[in-house]
Design an enzyme around this catalytic site. Structure first.
Site, short mmCIF file in Angstrom:
data_model
loop_
_atom_site.label_atom_id
_atom_site.label_comp_id
_atom_site.label_asym_id
_atom_site.label_seq_id
_atom_site.Cartn_x
_atom_site.Cartn_y
_atom_site.Cartn_z
N CYS A 78 0.83 -1.20 0.00
CA CYS A 78 0.00 0.00 0.00
C CYS A 78 0.87 1.26 0.00
O CYS A 78 1.52 1.57 1.00
CB CYS A 78 -0.91 -0.03 1.23
SG CYS A 78 -1.78 1.51 1.57
N CYS A 81 0.12 3.84 2.69
CA CYS A 81 0.53 3.31 4.00
C CYS A 81 2.02 3.56 4.22
O CYS A 81 2.44 3.93 5.32
CB CYS A 81 0.27 1.81 4.08
SG CYS A 81 -1.46 1.34 3.94
#
Length: 153
Positions: A78, A81
């Site tokens: 991600c 993230c």
């Protein structure tokens, strides 16, 4: 390879192999420089890892402790993230004495994420007294996380 090459003299000395260190040539660098480099490396590593790495079990234990707990739900694949990671690390460094702050990889640990209906990542959940108090979804600024954390402290 660079880290090993620059750290080799320190490793030789620490492991008690001073004679081997004396036989090798390190381009005129003094051993004090290597110890300074080692100290700098270790200090940066400690700062980098202020946030805990939660598992489902350790996150549950922290939440049930009643303390203020911040859990960053993330995954290695991600992009947002990964960008939020340093923000969470900075939050952990600033509030180390006031809250338990950590990251939980949802690919390895999915129970806490499911129980708290985490559908998107990154998601940061804020707990106090064992209860979910607030959440933040998506890439956010440090000030946004600090504002939410301040409400539960």
């Amino acid at each position: 390879m660079f880290v090993y090459e620059t750290m080799e003299p320190v490793l030789l000395i620490i492991s008690g192999r001073e004679e081997e260190w004396k036989r090798k040539s390190y381009k005129g660098c003094r051993i004090q420089n290597y110890f300074l480099l080692l100290r700098k490396f270790l200090t940066l590593k400690l700062i980098e890892d202020m946030a805990l790495e939660f598992t489902d079990q350790t996150a549950r234990e922290a939440i049930e402790s009643g303390k203020a707990v911040v859990v960053d739900f993330w995954a290695t694949w991600c992009g947002p993230c990964i960008k939020l990671g340093p923000v969470v690390e900075e939050l952990a460094e600033k509030y180390a004495d006031k809250a338990v702050i950590g990251k939980l990889n949802i690919d390895d640990n999915d129970e806490i994420a499911s129980e708290n209906r985490v559908r998107n990542i990154p998601t940061v959940l804020f707990f106090k007294d064992g209860e979910l108090k607030d959440r933040s979804v998506g890439l956010v600024k440090l000030s946004d996380l600090e504002e939410k954390l301040a409400k539960i402290l």
